[in-house]
Design a protein around this motif. Structure first.
Motif, PDB file in Angstrom:
ATOM      1  N   THR A  91       0.953  -1.240  -0.020  1.00 43.03           N
ATOM      2  CA  THR A  91       0.051   0.038  -0.030  1.00 43.03           C
ATOM      3  C   THR A  91       0.818   1.285   0.036  1.00 43.03           C
ATOM      4  O   THR A  91       0.523   2.103  -0.692  1.00 43.03           O
ATOM      5  CB  THR A  91      -0.765   0.168   1.237  1.00 43.03           C
ATOM      6  OG1 THR A  91      -1.661  -1.090   0.954  1.00 43.03           O
ATOM      7  CG2 THR A  91      -1.868   1.274   1.311  1.00 43.03           C
ATOM      8  N   HIS A  92       1.940   1.206   0.751  1.00 46.31           N
ATOM      9  CA  HIS A  92       2.709   2.334   0.837  1.00 46.31           C
ATOM     10  C   HIS A  92       3.620   2.480  -0.424  1.00 46.31           C
ATOM     11  O   HIS A  92       3.716   3.688  -0.751  1.00 46.31           O
ATOM     12  CB  HIS A  92       4.009   1.968   2.020  1.00 46.31           C
ATOM     13  CG  HIS A  92       4.817   3.189   1.987  1.00 46.31           C
ATOM     14  ND1 HIS A  92       4.718   4.351   2.396  1.00 46.31           N
ATOM     15  CD2 HIS A  92       6.427   3.044   1.897  1.00 46.31           C
ATOM     16  CE1 HIS A  92       5.799   5.057   2.467  1.00 46.31           C
ATOM     17  NE2 HIS A  92       6.819   4.243   1.824  1.00 46.31           N
ATOM     18  N   ARG A  93       3.839   1.610  -1.229  1.00 42.15           N
ATOM     19  CA  ARG A  93       4.772   1.729  -2.173  1.00 42.15           C
ATOM     20  C   ARG A  93       4.049   1.956  -3.837  1.00 42.15           C
ATOM     21  O   ARG A  93       4.744   2.119  -4.714  1.00 42.15           O
ATOM     22  CB  ARG A  93       5.900   0.493  -2.263  1.00 42.15           C
ATOM     23  CG  ARG A  93       6.582   0.661  -1.179  1.00 42.15           C
ATOM     24  CD  ARG A  93       7.893  -0.360  -1.250  1.00 42.15           C
ATOM     25  NE  ARG A  93       8.444  -0.272   0.271  1.00 42.15           N
ATOM     26  CZ  ARG A  93       9.345   0.859   0.470  1.00 42.15           C
ATOM     27  NH1 ARG A  93       9.345   2.012  -0.498  1.00 42.15           N
ATOM     28  NH2 ARG A  93       9.885   0.797   1.648  1.00 42.15           N
TER      29      ARG A  93
ATOM     30  N   VAL B 106       7.223  -7.528  -7.274  1.00 44.76           N
ATOM     31  CA  VAL B 106       7.531  -8.217  -6.087  1.00 44.76           C
ATOM     32  C   VAL B 106       7.847  -9.520  -6.040  1.00 44.76           C
ATOM     33  O   VAL B 106       7.263 -10.399  -6.709  1.00 44.76           O
ATOM     34  CB  VAL B 106       5.900  -8.003  -5.384  1.00 44.76           C
ATOM     35  CG1 VAL B 106       5.858  -8.551  -3.735  1.00 44.76           C
ATOM     36  CG2 VAL B 106       5.262  -6.382  -5.186  1.00 44.76           C
ATOM     37  N   VAL B 107       8.799  -9.743  -5.089  1.00 41.92           N
ATOM     38  CA  VAL B 107       9.333 -11.161  -5.037  1.00 41.92           C
ATOM     39  C   VAL B 107       9.043 -11.470  -3.390  1.00 41.92           C
ATOM     40  O   VAL B 107       9.711 -10.976  -2.663  1.00 41.92           O
ATOM     41  CB  VAL B 107      10.995 -11.317  -5.381  1.00 41.92           C
ATOM     42  CG1 VAL B 107      11.494 -12.486  -5.215  1.00 41.92           C
ATOM     43  CG2 VAL B 107      10.832 -11.047  -6.860  1.00 41.92           C
TER      44      VAL B 107
ATOM     45  N   ASP C 248      12.725  -0.611  -8.413  1.00 38.24           N
ATOM     46  CA  ASP C 248      11.973  -0.126  -7.251  1.00 38.24           C
ATOM     47  C   ASP C 248      10.945  -1.459  -6.774  1.00 38.24           C
ATOM     48  O   ASP C 248       9.940  -0.953  -6.108  1.00 38.24           O
ATOM     49  CB  ASP C 248      10.791   1.023  -7.821  1.00 38.24           C
ATOM     50  CG  ASP C 248      11.766   2.433  -8.098  1.00 38.24           C
ATOM     51  OD1 ASP C 248      12.855   2.510  -7.419  1.00 38.24           O
ATOM     52  OD2 ASP C 248      11.424   3.070  -9.052  1.00 38.24           O
ATOM     53  N   GLY C 249      11.131  -2.635  -7.465  1.00 38.52           N
ATOM     54  CA  GLY C 249      10.764  -3.773  -6.816  1.00 38.52           C
ATOM     55  C   GLY C 249      10.836  -3.921  -5.256  1.00 38.52           C
ATOM     56  O   GLY C 249      11.794  -3.514  -4.763  1.00 38.52           O
ATOM     57  N   LEU C 250       9.885  -4.624  -4.690  1.00 41.42           N
ATOM     58  CA  LEU C 250       9.851  -5.120  -3.469  1.00 41.42           C
ATOM     59  C   LEU C 250      10.369  -6.628  -3.184  1.00 41.42           C
ATOM     60  O   LEU C 250       9.712  -7.416  -3.970  1.00 41.42           O
ATOM     61  CB  LEU C 250       8.709  -4.685  -2.802  1.00 41.42           C
ATOM     62  CG  LEU C 250       8.453  -5.250  -1.342  1.00 41.42           C
ATOM     63  CD1 LEU C 250       8.987  -4.257  -0.590  1.00 41.42           C
ATOM     64  CD2 LEU C 250       6.679  -5.050  -0.879  1.00 41.42           C
TER      65      LEU C 250
ATOM     66  N   PRO D  85      18.605  -2.564  -1.034  1.00 42.33           N
ATOM     67  CA  PRO D  85      18.874  -2.097   0.359  1.00 42.33           C
ATOM     68  C   PRO D  85      17.426  -2.383   1.335  1.00 42.33           C
ATOM     69  O   PRO D  85      16.616  -2.301   0.876  1.00 42.33           O
ATOM     70  CB  PRO D  85      19.388  -0.796   0.413  1.00 42.33           C
ATOM     71  CG  PRO D  85      18.838  -0.238  -0.937  1.00 42.33           C
ATOM     72  CD  PRO D  85      18.755  -1.536  -1.744  1.00 42.33           C
ATOM     73  N   LEU D  86      17.738  -2.710   2.496  1.00 46.39           N
ATOM     74  CA  LEU D  86      16.593  -2.980   3.404  1.00 46.39           C
ATOM     75  C   LEU D  86      16.092  -1.600   3.494  1.00 46.39           C
ATOM     76  O   LEU D  86      16.484  -0.508   3.826  1.00 46.39           O
ATOM     77  CB  LEU D  86      17.242  -3.536   4.886  1.00 46.39           C
ATOM     78  CG  LEU D  86      16.091  -3.942   5.822  1.00 46.39           C
ATOM     79  CD1 LEU D  86      15.373  -4.998   5.618  1.00 46.39           C
ATOM     80  CD2 LEU D  86      16.859  -4.054   7.264  1.00 46.39           C
ATOM     81  N   ALA D  87      14.685  -1.810   3.505  1.00 44.42           N
ATOM     82  CA  ALA D  87      13.715  -0.675   3.701  1.00 44.42           C
ATOM     83  C   ALA D  87      13.089  -0.607   4.925  1.00 44.42           C
ATOM     84  O   ALA D  87      12.716   0.584   5.479  1.00 44.42           O
ATOM     85  CB  ALA D  87      12.952  -0.405   2.568  1.00 44.42           C
ATOM     86  N   ARG D  88      12.603  -1.791   5.506  1.00 42.60           N
ATOM     87  CA  ARG D  88      11.890  -1.712   6.795  1.00 42.60           C
ATOM     88  C   ARG D  88      11.956  -3.516   7.266  1.00 42.60           C
ATOM     89  O   ARG D  88      12.138  -4.190   6.225  1.00 42.60           O
ATOM     90  CB  ARG D  88      10.296  -1.669   6.256  1.00 42.60           C
ATOM     91  CG  ARG D  88       9.266  -1.686   7.526  1.00 42.60           C
ATOM     92  CD  ARG D  88       9.217  -0.249   8.065  1.00 42.60           C
ATOM     93  NE  ARG D  88       7.947   0.208   8.859  1.00 42.60           N
ATOM     94  CZ  ARG D  88       8.099  -0.288  10.117  1.00 42.60           C
ATOM     95  NH1 ARG D  88       9.169  -0.993  10.739  1.00 42.60           N
ATOM     96  NH2 ARG D  88       7.012  -0.029  10.802  1.00 42.60           N
TER      97      ARG D  88
END
Length: 264
Positions: A39-41, A120-121, A147-149, A208-211
């Motif tokens: 939802t945030h991204r 997303v993976v 910009d993928g998660l 890099p770690l975002a959360r």
């Protein structure tokens, strides 16, 4: 979950535990945390390309397909893959068309899919069965779009002594301070990861770690056959776990860690 260290003997025990207390807590927390990141991204109406590596019986993959996303589920264990196919067959045609299940090993992800194929993976409950996670993580990064998660669920090596210590197994507790290897509740040899090490690895592969979150901070000692509570008690339990999983120092001693990295 990918059967890279002979997971097959534990498949029945794993499937029998679905919906029980510990599984329900883990699934609910990871779902909330993942949805928070999505939802945030991403715009709420965006249809994402999702890869679920080690998708097991397809719980998360099915959920995301129901939300309208295009999902590929990769699973190496034939029994787990068959369970996912059985669950998919019960879904409406539109959902069946959006979820593609295929056999494959997490370690081969980079070779199975083209670079940048997915927004997303997911890789949940897989790294603990790999002797060296670095090459697999590099393969996951390769197939992730800009910009993928990347969503990882791992056993927390920094809290590995807690479960045996709280259970009174002092030899195992002492060993856990120095060794990342352990025997899990399925009776399988597994390996835990440290947040610091994975953070460095993710930075090195360009994701890099975002959360990050803690998962099962307060409820990890529940018996394997315990049933989840219902109603208000269940909601308050999840609220407490959710608060602990995002609050220091509690999240640092969670049984599992949920790490979310973003491709630069």
């Amino acid at each position: 979950m990918t059967a890279v260290n002979h997971f097959s003997p534990a498949v029945d025990r794993w499937l029998n535990g679905q919906g029980k207390f510990r599984d329900a807590v883990r699934h609910a927390l990871v779902t909330r945390q993942l949805d928070e990141q999505l939802t945030h991204r991403y715009p709420i109406d965006r249809r994402l390309r999702v890869l679920d590596v080690g998708c097991g019986q397809g719980v998360q993959a099915l959920r995301l397909a129901r939300l309208g996303h295009e999902v590929t589920g990769l699973e190496s264990d034939p029994t787990m893959l068959a369970a996912a196919h059985t669950a998919l067959e019960q879904e409406p045609e539109g959902i069946r068309a959006r979820l593609h299940l295929r056999a494959g090993d997490a370690r081969d992800t980079g070779a199975l899919f083209a670079p940048g194929s997915f927004d997303v993976v997911l890789c949940h409950g897989v790294l603990m069965y790999l002797a060296e996670p670095g090459p697999t993580l590099a393969g996951l990064a390769r197939v992730l779009a800009r910009d993928g998660l990347l969503s990882l669920l791992v056993r927390n090596a920094d809290a590995l002594a807690l479960r045996p210590g709280q259970s009174g197994d002092w030899s195992a507790a002492l060993s856990a301070f120095d060794e990342p290897g352990y025997t899990n509740r399925l009776g399988l040899a597994a390996r835990a990861d440290r947040l610091e090490s994975l953070t460095a690895t993710l930075a090195g592969i360009g994701v890099p770690l975002a959360r990050w979150y803690g998962v099962r901070v307060l409820t990890d000692l529940a018996p394997d056959d315990a049933e989840p509570p219902q109603g208000e008690k269940w909601q308050r339990l999840l609220a407490a776990e959710e608060r602990a999983g995002t609050t220091d120092p509690y999240r640092a001693v969670a049984a599992q860690l949920h790490l979310c990295g973003v491709r630069g």
